[in-house]
Enzyme design. Structure first.
Site, PDB file in Angstrom:
ATOM      1  N   GLU A  42       0.878  -1.166   0.000  1.00 30.56           N
ATOM      2  CA  GLU A  42       0.000   0.000   0.000  1.00 30.56           C
ATOM      3  C   GLU A  42       0.920   1.222   0.000  1.00 30.56           C
ATOM      4  O   GLU A  42       1.787   1.333   0.869  1.00 30.56           O
ATOM      5  CB  GLU A  42      -0.849  -0.034   1.281  1.00 30.56           C
ATOM      6  N   ARG A 268       4.521 -12.863   9.813  1.00 30.60           N
ATOM      7  CA  ARG A 268       5.245 -11.640   9.481  1.00 30.60           C
ATOM      8  C   ARG A 268       6.562 -11.600  10.251  1.00 30.60           C
ATOM      9  O   ARG A 268       6.709 -12.200  11.301  1.00 30.60           O
ATOM     10  CB  ARG A 268       4.400 -10.408   9.772  1.00 30.60           C
ATOM     11  N   LYS A 278       4.259   0.886   9.488  1.00 34.13           N
ATOM     12  CA  LYS A 278       4.451   2.128   8.749  1.00 34.13           C
ATOM     13  C   LYS A 278       3.870   3.324   9.510  1.00 34.13           C
ATOM     14  O   LYS A 278       4.435   4.410   9.473  1.00 34.13           O
ATOM     15  CB  LYS A 278       3.770   2.021   7.377  1.00 34.13           C
TER      16      LYS A 278
HETATM   17  P1  ATP Z   1       2.619  -2.305   8.230  1.00 34.50           P
HETATM   18  O1  ATP Z   1       1.668  -3.068   9.078  1.00 34.50           O
HETATM   19  O2  ATP Z   1       4.037  -2.441   8.661  1.00 34.50           O
HETATM   20  O3  ATP Z   1       2.241  -0.899   8.041  1.00 34.50           O
HETATM   21  P2  ATP Z   1       1.346  -3.360   5.956  1.00 34.50           P
HETATM   22  O4  ATP Z   1       1.053  -4.792   6.053  1.00 34.50           O
HETATM   23  O5  ATP Z   1       0.241  -2.407   6.191  1.00 34.50           O
HETATM   24  O6  ATP Z   1       2.607  -3.021   6.841  1.00 34.50           O
HETATM   25  P3  ATP Z   1       1.480  -3.337   3.114  1.00 34.50           P
HETATM   26  O7  ATP Z   1       1.978  -2.251   2.256  1.00 34.50           O
HETATM   27  O8  ATP Z   1       0.037  -3.612   3.123  1.00 34.50           O
HETATM   28  O9  ATP Z   1       1.990  -3.004   4.590  1.00 34.50           O
HETATM   29  O10 ATP Z   1       2.312  -4.657   2.868  1.00 34.50           O
HETATM   30  C1  ATP Z   1       2.725  -5.135   1.617  1.00 34.50           C
HETATM   31  C2  ATP Z   1       3.085  -6.578   1.746  1.00 34.50           C
HETATM   32  O11 ATP Z   1       4.153  -6.745   2.670  1.00 34.50           O
HETATM   33  C3  ATP Z   1       1.926  -7.399   2.267  1.00 34.50           C
HETATM   34  O12 ATP Z   1       1.820  -8.577   1.507  1.00 34.50           O
HETATM   35  C4  ATP Z   1       2.292  -7.676   3.689  1.00 34.50           C
HETATM   36  O13 ATP Z   1       1.742  -8.863   4.107  1.00 34.50           O
HETATM   37  C5  ATP Z   1       3.815  -7.710   3.634  1.00 34.50           C
HETATM   38  N1  ATP Z   1       4.381  -7.352   4.926  1.00 34.50           N
HETATM   39  C6  ATP Z   1       4.160  -6.236   5.644  1.00 34.50           C
HETATM   40  N2  ATP Z   1       4.809  -6.275   6.817  1.00 34.50           N
HETATM   41  C7  ATP Z   1       5.482  -7.448   6.848  1.00 34.50           C
HETATM   42  C8  ATP Z   1       6.343  -8.086   7.788  1.00 34.50           C
HETATM   43  N3  ATP Z   1       6.645  -7.522   8.952  1.00 34.50           N
HETATM   44  N4  ATP Z   1       6.838  -9.310   7.476  1.00 34.50           N
HETATM   45  C9  ATP Z   1       6.554  -9.875   6.307  1.00 34.50           C
HETATM   46  N5  ATP Z   1       5.756  -9.340   5.379  1.00 34.50           N
HETATM   47  C10 ATP Z   1       5.219  -8.140   5.628  1.00 34.50           C
HETATM   48 MG    MG Z   2      -1.640  -3.076   4.840  1.00 36.59          MG
END
Ligand code: ATP
Ligand code: MG
Length: 566
Positions: A42, A268, A278
C-alpha cells in the site's frame, strides 16, 4: 536402502519451506501449470525490512519456479497515498535485486472492473445496499459470542439494489449513509463473514483516479479479485489475513472465477529492538525523532541502505530466517550478523582514527614519506593492495594509549613497544600534557627501522597492533556512530506505554574530528569499508570531498556469531 539420488531428493524436499511444498504439490498434481506471485504494497509509507522479507519471498518463489512476480500498488484507500511513496517503493524493490518487468499495476487500474464484479454480485442476489448507520451496523454485527442480526435492507430486490448502487457511484448520497454489503451469513462464527462491506462511499480525491470515484472497494473484495485479474496463482500474505481467507474464497466462488488464486499466509517478520509498522515509523518521521524515512537508524529499506547494508545481506537474512507459520521474534543481532558476513567478503579495509591522538616519532626523518603496502581485503586476494603514506607524525586512537594501564591492557603505554599496522614497531618514550587541564596532547615515540612492514628480523614479539593515519595526509571526516533506535526489546509491545518512551537517546553519536587515510578521497558515496579494528562503515549519500560524511553500519563484534558458538 535408498540410493543416493533418492536421498538427495528427500533432502531437497525436507529443506523446502511450507509454501514451496504447496507449490511443488500443485505443479505435480497439475492443479497449476505455472507460478505467478505478486508483492502488493500500500503506497502509504516507505518499505521496511518486513516488506523486504515479503519481496524476497514473492520474487524469490517466482524466480525459483520459472514464474513471474508482479508489483501491485494496493491503492484502494484514497486518503493517505502519495507518489513519493510509489517512487520509493519502486527504487527499493529494484535495489533489493528484483524486477517486475512490465508488470507494475495499481489496484485502482481495476476500479471499473471491480465495479462490474460488484454489479455481478448484486445480480446474483449476493450483495445488497444497506442504509444502516455505522453504529447500527456494529450493533447488528453481534460479537464472536453473540449472533448477528440481519439488516432490514438485506432483502431488497435486485433492481432496487442495482439502482441504489448506481446512485452511490454517482455520489447521490452522503458519505456513511449507504454501503454495499455481501449477503453471506450473519450467524457465522467468523465475524468477517457477517455480511461484510464490499463498497463504501468516500468523497475523496484519489492520487491516481482523481475525482472519478466516490465509492471505493474494500480490501477483502479488491485484493482477491485483483489477484484473479492478474492471473496470480499463489497469493502470499501475512498471518493476520488467515481469518479473511474464507471471504477471499467466497468472492471468487460467488463470481464464478476460475482458475482461482490461492491465499497462503506466513508469519510476518518481527525484529527485536525494532518497530515495524508504517504508521509508527511515520510518527517518528513526522515528529522529527529521526532525520526522515531514510535515517540510518530506521528499519526501512532506504534507511538500511543509507546505513551501509547491502542488498545481498538483506536477501541472505531473509533466506536464513525462512518462512514460518507461527509468529515469532527474530533477534536483530542476526540481521547485523548478515551484513557483517557480506561486508567481510566485499568491503575493502582502510584505516581511520575516530578519536585522534597525535604521535611523533622522534628518530624518524622530518620530511620522509614512505608509501607502505597495505592489503585491501585479506578475504579476497583479487582486491590487491594499495599504498598508504607513513610519516613522522600520525594519529592513533586516544583509547589505544593509557598512562596507567590495567593488567590486561596490551596496547600502547609509556615504555612499551607495539606494532603499527603494516608499518613499524614503535616504543612510547614521552607523554605531553596540557599544563592546565592535564589532558594528553601528544605522545613521543621512537621507531625501529629494522621492523619495516611490521615484523622484527630478530623475532621480537609485541602484544598489539594499532591502526594509524599519517597526520599531514589525513582527510578530515565526520563519522556518525549509530546504535539501536530503541533500548527496549519490544518497544511496541507494551499496553501501558508509548513506543516512543523507549527511544534510545544515545542512538546517534557524531564525531567531527576523525582522520581517514587519503585513499578514501575518491570513494563514491554509498561505498562500504571496513575500518580496521573498528567495524564496517559507509560513505553517506550527502558526503562531498570537502565535507566527508561517514556512517557506521555495524561494529566488528558479532554477538550473533558468539550465540551460535555456544
Ligand atoms: P505495516 O503493518 O508495517 O504498516 P502493511 O502490512 O500495512 O505493513 P502493506 O503495504 O500492506 O503493509 O504490505 C505489503 C506486503 O508486505 C503485504 O503482503 C504484507 O503482508 C507484507 N508485509 C508487511 N509487513 C510485513 C512483515 N513484517 N513481514 C513480512 N511481510 C510483511
Ligand atoms: Mg496493509
Amino acid at each position: 536402502m535408498k540410493n543416493n539420488n533418492e536421498n538427495k531428493a528427500i533432502d531437497a524436499r525436507n529443506s523446502l519451506n511450507f509454501i514451496q511444498n504447496i507449490i511443488e504439490e500443485d505443479l505435480k498434481t497439475g492443479k497449476r501449470t505455472n507460478v505467478h506471485t505478486r508483492f502488493p504494497p500500500e503506497p502509504n509509507g516507505y518499505l521496511h525490512i518486513g516488506h523486504a522479507k515479503s519481496i524476497c519471498l514473492n520474487f524469490g518463489l517466482a524466480k525459483q519456479y520459472n514464474g513471474l512476480c508482479n508489483l501491485r500498488f494496493d491503492d484502494t484507500n484514497p486518503t493517505k497515498e502519495d507518489v513519493e511513496y510509489v517512487e520509493s517503493i519502486k527504487e527499493d524493490v529494484h535495489w533489493l535485486g528484483f524486477d517486475w518487468d512490465d508488470r507494475m499495476y495499481y489496484a485502482s487500474d481495476y476500479f471499473e472492473k471491480l465495479y462490474q464484479y460488484a454489479v455481478q454480485l448484486i445480480k446474483a442476489g449476493k450483495a445488497y445496499v444497506c442504509e444502516l448507520s455505522a453504529e447500527e451496523i456494529k450493533e447488528y454485527k453481534g460479537t464472536p459470542t453473540r449472533q448477528g442480526k440481519e439488516s432490514p435492507y438485506r432483502n431488497r430486490s435486485i433492481d432496487e439494489n442495482l439502482l441504489l448502487f448506481e446512485q452511490m457511484r454517482a455520489g447521490k448520497f452522503d458519505e456513511g449513509t449507504h454501503l454495499l454489503r455481501a449477503k453471506i451469513d450473519m450467524s457465522s462464527p467468523n465475524m468477517h463473514m457477517r455480511d461484510p462491506a464490499v463498497y463504501r462511499m468516500k468523497k475523496q480525491n484519489h492520487h491516481r483516479t482523481g475525482d472519478k470515484w466516490c465509492i471505493y472497494p474494500m480490501y477483502d473484495f479488491a485484493h482477491g479479485l485483483s489477484d484473479a485479474i492478474e492471473g496470480i496463482t499463489h497469493s502470499v500474505c501475512t498471518l493476520e489475513f488467515e481469518v479473511h481467507r474464507p471471504l477471499y474464497d467466497w468472492f471468487l466462488k460467488a463470481l464464478d472465477i476460475s482458475p482461482r488464486p490461492q491465499q497462503i499466509e506466513f508469519a510476518r517478520l518481527n525484529l527485536s529492538y525494532t518497530i515495524m509498522s508504517k504508521r509508527k515509523l511515520m510518527e517518528l518521521v513526522e515528529g522529527n525523532y529521526v532525520d526522515g524515512w531514510n535515517d540510518p537508524r530506521m528499519p526501512t529499506v532506504s534507511g538500511l541502505r543509507r546505513r551501509g547494508y547491502t542488498a545481498a545481506s538483506i536477501r541472505s537474512f531473509a533466506n536464513t530466517i525462512g518462512v514460518a507459520k507461527r509468529n515469532n521474534v527474530i533477534d536483530v543481532a542476526l540481521l547485523e550478523h548478515s551484513v557483517r558476513e557480506d561486508l567481510n567478503k566485499v568491503a575493502n579495509r582502510v584505516m581511520c582514527v575516530l578519536n585522534p591522538l597525535k604521535v611523533i616519532i622522534d628518530n624518524y626523518p622530518d620530511d620522509l614519506v614512505e608509501e607502505i603496502d597495505a592489503i585491501n581485503n585479506p578475504e579476497d586476494a583479487s582486491k590487491g593492495s594499495r599504498k598508504v603514506p607513513f610519516s613522522k607524525e600520525f594519529y592513533i586512537e586516544r583509547d589505544d594509549f593509557m598512562e596507567e594501564p590495567p593488567k590486561k591492557f596490551f596496547r600502547l603505554t609509556q615504555g612499551r613497544e607495539i606494532r603499527l599496522r603494516y608499518a613499524y614497531y614503535i616504543t612510547c618514550v614521552d607523554v605531553v600534557k596540557d599544563k592546565k587541564t592535564g589532558e594528553i596532547i601528544e605522545l613521543h615515540c621512537t621507531y625501529d627501522p629494522q621492523t619495516k612492514g611490521g615484523s622484527s628480523p630478530d623475532g621480537r614479539k609485541v602484544k598489539s597492533t594499532l591502526h594509524w593515519v599519517s597526520a599531514k595526509h589525513a582527510l578530515n571526516a565526520e563519522v556518525r556512530l549509530y546504535d539501536r533506535l530503541f533500548f527496549d526489546e519490544d518497544p511496541a509491545g507494551r499496553k501501558d506505554a508509548n513506543f516512543k518512551d523507549f527511544l534510545n537517546k544515545d542512538s546517534l553519536t557524531k564525531l567531527n574530528n576523525c582522520k581517514v587515510e587519503p585513499s578514501l578521497k575518491n570513494a563514491k558515496n554509498g561505498t562500504s569499508f571496513q575500518f580496521e579494528r573498528l567495524g564496517y562503515f559507509c560513505i553517506d549519500i550527502d558526503s562531498s570531498p570537502d565535507n566527508l560524511l561517514i556512517n557506521r553500519t555495524v561494529a566488528l563484534r558479532d554477538s550473533w556469531a558468539k550465540i551460535k558458538k555456544k
